[in-house]
Motif scaffolding. Structure first.
Motif, PDB file in Angstrom:
ATOM      1  N   UNK A 172       6.677   2.059  22.056  1.00  0.00           N
ATOM      2  CA  UNK A 172       6.101   1.542  20.822  1.00  0.00           C
ATOM      3  C   UNK A 172       5.551   2.658  19.949  1.00  0.00           C
ATOM      4  N   UNK A 173       5.646   2.450  18.647  1.00  0.00           N
ATOM      5  CA  UNK A 173       5.120   3.386  17.676  1.00  0.00           C
ATOM      6  C   UNK A 173       5.150   2.768  16.298  1.00  0.00           C
ATOM      7  N   UNK A 214       6.170   1.913   7.052  1.00  0.00           N
ATOM      8  CA  UNK A 214       6.181   0.471   6.804  1.00  0.00           C
ATOM      9  C   UNK A 214       4.819  -0.171   7.031  1.00  0.00           C
ATOM     10  N   UNK A 215       3.978   0.433   7.874  1.00  0.00           N
ATOM     11  CA  UNK A 215       2.709  -0.191   8.242  1.00  0.00           C
ATOM     12  C   UNK A 215       2.829  -1.137   9.408  1.00  0.00           C
ATOM     13  N   UNK A 216       4.065  -1.363   9.884  1.00  0.00           N
ATOM     14  CA  UNK A 216       4.291  -2.212  11.048  1.00  0.00           C
ATOM     15  C   UNK A 216       4.592  -1.346  12.261  1.00  0.00           C
ATOM     16  N   UNK A 217       4.227  -1.868  13.408  1.00  0.00           N
ATOM     17  CA  UNK A 217       4.529  -1.197  14.662  1.00  0.00           C
ATOM     18  C   UNK A 217       5.609  -1.930  15.423  1.00  0.00           C
ATOM     19  N   UNK A 218       6.250  -1.241  16.354  1.00  0.00           N
ATOM     20  CA  UNK A 218       7.280  -1.890  17.152  1.00  0.00           C
ATOM     21  C   UNK A 218       8.024  -0.894  18.009  1.00  0.00           C
ATOM     22  N   UNK A 219       9.204  -1.300  18.477  1.00  0.00           N
ATOM     23  CA  UNK A 219      10.021  -0.415  19.295  1.00  0.00           C
ATOM     24  C   UNK A 219      11.492  -0.795  19.130  1.00  0.00           C
ATOM     25  N   UNK A 220      12.363   0.093  19.567  1.00  0.00           N
ATOM     26  CA  UNK A 220      13.805  -0.143  19.551  1.00  0.00           C
ATOM     27  C   UNK A 220      14.297  -0.067  20.985  1.00  0.00           C
ATOM     28  N   UNK A 221      15.061  -1.075  21.430  1.00  0.00           N
ATOM     29  CA  UNK A 221      15.489  -1.087  22.827  1.00  0.00           C
ATOM     30  C   UNK A 221      16.751  -0.234  23.024  1.00  0.00           C
ATOM     31  N   UNK A 255      11.341   4.752  15.112  1.00  0.00           N
ATOM     32  CA  UNK A 255      10.005   4.516  15.654  1.00  0.00           C
ATOM     33  C   UNK A 255       9.372   5.875  15.885  1.00  0.00           C
ATOM     34  N   UNK A 256       8.244   6.126  15.213  1.00  0.00           N
ATOM     35  CA  UNK A 256       7.606   7.428  15.282  1.00  0.00           C
ATOM     36  C   UNK A 256       6.299   7.361  16.057  1.00  0.00           C
ATOM     37  N   UNK A 257       6.089   8.373  16.875  1.00  0.00           N
ATOM     38  CA  UNK A 257       4.838   8.511  17.612  1.00  0.00           C
ATOM     39  C   UNK A 257       3.796   9.190  16.723  1.00  0.00           C
ATOM     40  N   UNK A 258       2.514   9.156  17.109  1.00  0.00           N
ATOM     41  CA  UNK A 258       1.476   9.733  16.250  1.00  0.00           C
ATOM     42  C   UNK A 258       1.725  11.183  15.844  1.00  0.00           C
ATOM     43  N   UNK A 259       2.426  11.967  16.682  1.00  0.00           N
ATOM     44  CA  UNK A 259       2.680  13.367  16.334  1.00  0.00           C
ATOM     45  C   UNK A 259       3.923  13.545  15.474  1.00  0.00           C
ATOM     46  N   UNK A 260       4.550  12.422  15.094  1.00  0.00           N
ATOM     47  CA  UNK A 260       5.715  12.493  14.215  1.00  0.00           C
ATOM     48  C   UNK A 260       7.049  12.568  14.929  1.00  0.00           C
ATOM     49  N   UNK A 261       7.040  12.674  16.255  1.00  0.00           N
ATOM     50  CA  UNK A 261       8.307  12.711  16.987  1.00  0.00           C
ATOM     51  C   UNK A 261       8.881  11.299  17.109  1.00  0.00           C
ATOM     52  N   UNK A 262      10.205  11.253  17.275  1.00  0.00           N
ATOM     53  CA  UNK A 262      10.893   9.963  17.386  1.00  0.00           C
ATOM     54  C   UNK A 262      10.724   9.428  18.798  1.00  0.00           C
TER      55      UNK A 262
END
Length: 626
Positions: free
Chosen positions: A441-442, A479-486, A428-435
């Motif tokens: 969410x990212x 992927x074009x999808x957003x989400x998160x990892x718990x 999951x990447x944030x707008x600045x490219x960091x994980x």
């Protein structure tokens, strides 16, 4: 069974060693000595010096192994009132004959063939015949509009088009030949020949000198059937155009070798299905799910694949799926959540299930759109089997995130398709490219190289491939999808990133709001869009289809209260409307973007994949508040 965590870690730590071992799942004419060609990133190629044939892996090797009498396909067609079983030996004979017919029409290795057919065994025969010759097929969903078919013909430039006289819907017969004729008038490219399957429900008029009757072609092909061509693992197997494109279509290009290895591995490890077991994917060969898991995956695995020409409801009722499971001893069913929601809407108590013995069913797999917790819980309660959500895309060709039933199963969680599949380094990447950290969410992205079976590039357009998928984050597929990892590594897919709305500076997922709406016992289906608002920037608008007998006003008030309780007042959710239906593609995806554009006063081009334009027409005044 192997431990998921160990297998996953090894697939990322040593991808060449891992996939080199999995290559033994398929038969090679020349076994690869190299596993991954990473010399020209971002264009990676799997098994670059290997040579094989996908049709050989799907048919010939099973017959050679002595399983020719096993069922390969079970064709079940409630719309024609017919059913028949086709063995591996018979299917091989038919495919070799049609490959011979295509060869006699000038089709050779690398040539393209467009297939425009309904859900009949001949569609599978045509696909496998192309693979046998080393030709590249492009399946276009039967009944597509003529202008959309013309665009695909111009882009693929096929030597031959294979079609049928008609397709059959529950309430009507759709003649394909007039659509094909019109498409050929509109297209600049002229195929040398068209092969047309004549169905008794509607006879097609053939054009002399161009069109050939399927039966005539098969008769000629049986006199000189075609052997399997030896192709490079990196040679293309098919082009599949993504839905809803405008202008030049976007053709996903799939290879032979990586595709065969990935699907063989997935049948065993994702779905826990092997040789001789009965598997049913209730989809269409016009979609990637049909390519991977009606045709190639189960046949490469030596399983029996059910080919269903019908609907979840209306052929004849909402018990249709359970009849098919019972009659054919289906062990695992794979379909879209929208199909289960349609059944749930018509038969909320599962009464029609009681008339069918579905004890053979071990798993229900769902993918293609977000699985809401209400549908997940209903299906599990009614069927009494694990309901396995999984997430993938046309581009990936097979599951990116899943609960792998062929490894040591892990618990399922409502709202999550579970964990990344071995080979897919999901971040999951944030707008600045960091994980992003756990729970943040990212954008869901996959670190390169993608594993075998995923898209090689776009047909005749490497630059568009890079621009569409690989430029947002260096070294990643977007992927074009957003989400998160718990915290436990479970992935949550919240929908397309353009479905994240900004309400007075607060980023909210429409998928999260939909999850609340879908949890109401009276809601059959729902969609939430972000509509423009002068004060807050955007506000969410909800649209729900209710089960029979529900009180619209009472439910609407309860839904607003539920969102306020579970999401919070920040969602500013006050607008929910009860509608008769939601506009969808033929694969079951709700056209949220089109709905949003209409709500914002735009005049969008209606996607070519829409199932019933009348639903959108009826909804338009509500969206525009006319």
């Amino acid at each position: 069974m192997a431990d998921y965590a160990d297998v996953y870690r090894r697939s990322l730590r040593d991808p060449e060693g891992f996939w080199g071992e999995q290559a033994a799942l398929v038969s090679w004419f020349r076994k690869p000595t190299r596993v991954l060609d990473a010399d020209s990133p971002p264009f990676y190629r799997w098994f670059p010096d290997g040579r094989l044939n996908t049709c050989y892996n799907a048919l010939d090797r099973h017959v050679i192994a002595g399983r020719g009498d096993q069922a390969a396909l079970i064709y079940d067609s409630p719309v024609t009132g017919s059913s028949r079983t086709i063995t591996y030996a018979t299917l091989l004979q038919d495919v070799a004959a049609f490959a011979g017919a295509l060869r006699d029409l000038g089709v050779g290795q690398g040539d393209r063939v467009v297939i425009y057919m309904p859900m009949v065994p001949e569609a599978v025969v045509a696909m496998l015949a192309c693979a046998r010759l080393g030709a590249v097929h492009s399946v276009v969903f039967g009944g597509f509009a003529a202008n959309e078919l013309a665009l695909r013909i111009d882009d693929a430039q096929p030597k031959v088009v294979v079609s049928a006289s008609c397709g059959i819907e529950p309430t009507r017969v759709v003649e394909y030949k007039p659509l094909l004729d019109r498409a050929l008038e509109l297209a600049d490219h002229e195929p040398a020949s068209c092969v047309v399957l004549q169905r008794p429900q509607a006879a097609a008029t053939l054009v002399e000198g161009r069109d050939l009757d399927w039966a005539t072609a098969m008769h000629a092909g049986r006199t000189n059937p075609a052997p399997c061509a030896e192709v490079a693992a990196t040679d293309p197997l098919y082009i599949l155009y993504t839905s809803g494109t405008t202008g030049r279509p976007k053709g996903i290009l799939r290879d032979n070798g990586g595709h065969a290895v990935a699907l063989a591995w997935s049948m065993r490890n994702v779905y826990d299905i092997g040789a001789g077991q009965v598997w049913w994917t209730a989809s269409d060969v016009g979609w990637v799910v049909g390519h991977s898991y009606i045709v190639y995956g189960p046949l490469i695995a030596g399983a029996t694949s059910v080919l269903y020409e019908g609907k979840p409801v209306g052929t004849p009722d909402a018990g249709a799926f359970w009849r098919v499971v019972a009659e054919h001893g289906v062990e695992a069913l794979f379909t879209a959540p929208t199909a289960i929601r349609a059944i749930k809407k018509e038969d909320p108590e599962g009464i029609l299930l009681a008339g069918h013995d579905t004890s053979s069913l071990r798993h229900l797999f769902l993918a293609g759109e977000r699985l809401d917790p209400g549908t997940y819980e209903w299906a599990g309660r009614v069927l009494g089997v694990p309901v396995i959500d999984h997430w993938w895309q046309t581009e990936t060709g097979w599951a990116v995130v899943a609960n792998l039933r062929g490894l040591d199963p892990i618990p399922t969680r409502p709202g999550s398709p579970s964990v990344p599949v071995p080979g897919f380094d999901v971040q999951v990447l944030l707008p600045d490219g960091t994980v992003a950290g756990p729970g943040m969410e990212g954008s869901l992205a996959i670190r390169l190289p993608l594993p075998p079976g995923t898209l090689q590039t776009l047909w005749r357009d490497d630059a568009r491939y890079v621009a569409s998928y690989l430029t947002a984050y260096d070294g990643y597929y977007l992927s074009g999808d957003g989400g998160y990892i718990d915290d436990d590594g479970y992935v949550y897919v919240m929908g397309r990133t353009d479905d994240v709305i900004n309400v007075a500076g607060h980023r909210l997922s429409t998928g999260a709001i939909e999850g609340v709406l879908a949890g109401h016992p009276a809601v059959a289906e729902c969609a939430v869009i972000g509509a423009a608002d002068a004060l807050k920037g955007q506000v969410p608008r909800g649209f729900v289809v209710l089960k029979a007998g529900a009180d619209p006003q009472g439910v609407a008030a309860e839904l607003v209260a539920a969102v306020r309780e579970e999401i919070g007042p920040v969602a500013a959710f006050k607008d929910v409307q009860v509608v008769a239906g939601l506009p969808k593609t033929r694969s079951g995806k709700i056209l949220r973007r089109t709905m949003r554009q209409l709500a914002d006063g735009e005049h969008p081009q209606v996607p070519s994949t829409i199932e019933d334009p009348a639903v959108l027409t009826a909804l338009e005044p509500v969206l525009r508040r006319d």
